[in-house]
Design an enzyme around this catalytic site. Structure first.
Site, PDB file in Angstrom:
ATOM      1  N   TYR A  17      -4.325  12.892  -1.885  1.00 50.10           N
ATOM      2  CA  TYR A  17      -4.727  11.510  -1.601  1.00 50.10           C
ATOM      3  C   TYR A  17      -4.407  11.164  -0.143  1.00 50.10           C
ATOM      4  O   TYR A  17      -5.249  10.622   0.575  1.00 50.10           O
ATOM      5  CB  TYR A  17      -4.033  10.552  -2.573  1.00 50.10           C
ATOM      6  CG  TYR A  17      -4.229   9.095  -2.236  1.00 50.10           C
ATOM      7  CD1 TYR A  17      -5.471   8.489  -2.391  1.00 50.10           C
ATOM      8  CD2 TYR A  17      -3.176   8.325  -1.756  1.00 50.10           C
ATOM      9  CE1 TYR A  17      -5.662   7.151  -2.071  1.00 50.10           C
ATOM     10  CE2 TYR A  17      -3.358   6.990  -1.439  1.00 50.10           C
ATOM     11  CZ  TYR A  17      -4.600   6.414  -1.600  1.00 50.10           C
ATOM     12  OH  TYR A  17      -4.781   5.091  -1.269  1.00 50.10           O
ATOM     13  N   GLU A  39      -5.695  -1.216  -6.212  1.00 49.70           N
ATOM     14  CA  GLU A  39      -4.563  -1.894  -5.567  1.00 49.70           C
ATOM     15  C   GLU A  39      -4.129  -3.118  -6.365  1.00 49.70           C
ATOM     16  O   GLU A  39      -2.938  -3.398  -6.478  1.00 49.70           O
ATOM     17  CB  GLU A  39      -4.910  -2.296  -4.131  1.00 49.70           C
ATOM     18  CG  GLU A  39      -5.022  -1.132  -3.164  1.00 49.70           C
ATOM     19  CD  GLU A  39      -3.704  -0.459  -2.807  1.00 49.70           C
ATOM     20  OE1 GLU A  39      -2.618  -0.985  -3.137  1.00 49.70           O
ATOM     21  OE2 GLU A  39      -3.768   0.616  -2.191  1.00 49.70           O
ATOM     22  N   TRP A  47       2.446   3.152  -6.953  1.00 49.02           N
ATOM     23  CA  TRP A  47       1.099   3.633  -6.654  1.00 49.02           C
ATOM     24  C   TRP A  47       0.825   4.932  -7.411  1.00 49.02           C
ATOM     25  O   TRP A  47      -0.296   5.177  -7.847  1.00 49.02           O
ATOM     26  CB  TRP A  47       0.902   3.826  -5.155  1.00 49.02           C
ATOM     27  CG  TRP A  47      -0.443   4.381  -4.830  1.00 49.02           C
ATOM     28  CD1 TRP A  47      -0.711   5.597  -4.283  1.00 49.02           C
ATOM     29  CD2 TRP A  47      -1.720   3.759  -5.046  1.00 49.02           C
ATOM     30  NE1 TRP A  47      -2.074   5.773  -4.152  1.00 49.02           N
ATOM     31  CE2 TRP A  47      -2.711   4.652  -4.615  1.00 49.02           C
ATOM     32  CE3 TRP A  47      -2.115   2.534  -5.570  1.00 49.02           C
ATOM     33  CZ2 TRP A  47      -4.062   4.366  -4.677  1.00 49.02           C
ATOM     34  CZ3 TRP A  47      -3.470   2.239  -5.639  1.00 49.02           C
ATOM     35  CH2 TRP A  47      -4.429   3.154  -5.192  1.00 49.02           C
TER      36      TRP A  47
END
Length: 183
Positions: A17, A39, A47
């Protein structure tokens, strides 16, 4: 062979990522919406939790198509609340349906969500130096968050908005020693 140095938060799971997406400037509205949804679901969570469920989110939320999501019924919302592939927060699921409508309204007004978003920086990537935004961009996340909230967006507070800006490359916040730091 020299090992690439990466941002301090990168681990084996987040490396792909980081290397391929995080901080890369995004102008594609579908990807902008996907990252906005992810988000907003991350708010209050790690996350990594969201990243691990990303494919599940993609499947559950019709490949992040705001045109489809805006019309989700109460039945669909209840179904998503039991879907183990995603984070099952009713408030965040309802917010996603709402945010799809707001996202589409912004697209309509500005021609694209990218046009709306990037206008806040005059289409410039803002590079962080010594963990400080340049003075002219202090309060950028607060300004965008306030504008999104005024338009009716949910779960896009200042911290979430700043994380979003980092993820989509409006703000280049790679650590100074990271091979992807451009500043």
């Amino acid at each position: 062979m020299t090992k690439l140095r990466r941002c301090i938060w990168v681990d084996d799971y987040t490396q792909k990522y980081h290397d391929e997406e995080w901080g890369e400037p995004v102008y594609d509205d579908r990807l902008l919406f996907e990252m906005l949804v992810l988000e907003s679901f991350q708010a209050g969570l790690s996350w990594v939790i969201v990243l691990k469920k990303r494919e599940g989110f993609r499947a559950a939320f019709d490949n992040f198509d705001p045109e489809l999501i805006k019309d989700y019924s109460q039945e669909k919302i209840e179904q998503l609340q039991t879907d183990d592939r995603i984070i099952k927060s009713k408030a965040k699921i309802v917010a996603t349906v709402n945010n799809a409508k707001v996202f589409l309204a912004i697209q309509q007004e500005f021609g694209s969500f990218a046009n709306y978003l990037w206008k806040f920086t005059d289409n410039k990537i803002i590079t962080i130096h010594d963990n400080q935004l340049p003075e002219e961009y202090q309060g950028l996340a607060a300004k965008i968050s306030k504008n999104l909230k005024k338009r009716g967006m949910k779960f896009m507070g200042e911290v979430t908005t700043y994380s979003y800006l980092q993820a989509i490359g409006v703000v280049n916040n790679h650590d100074s020693f990271c091979y992807k730091c451009q500043g």
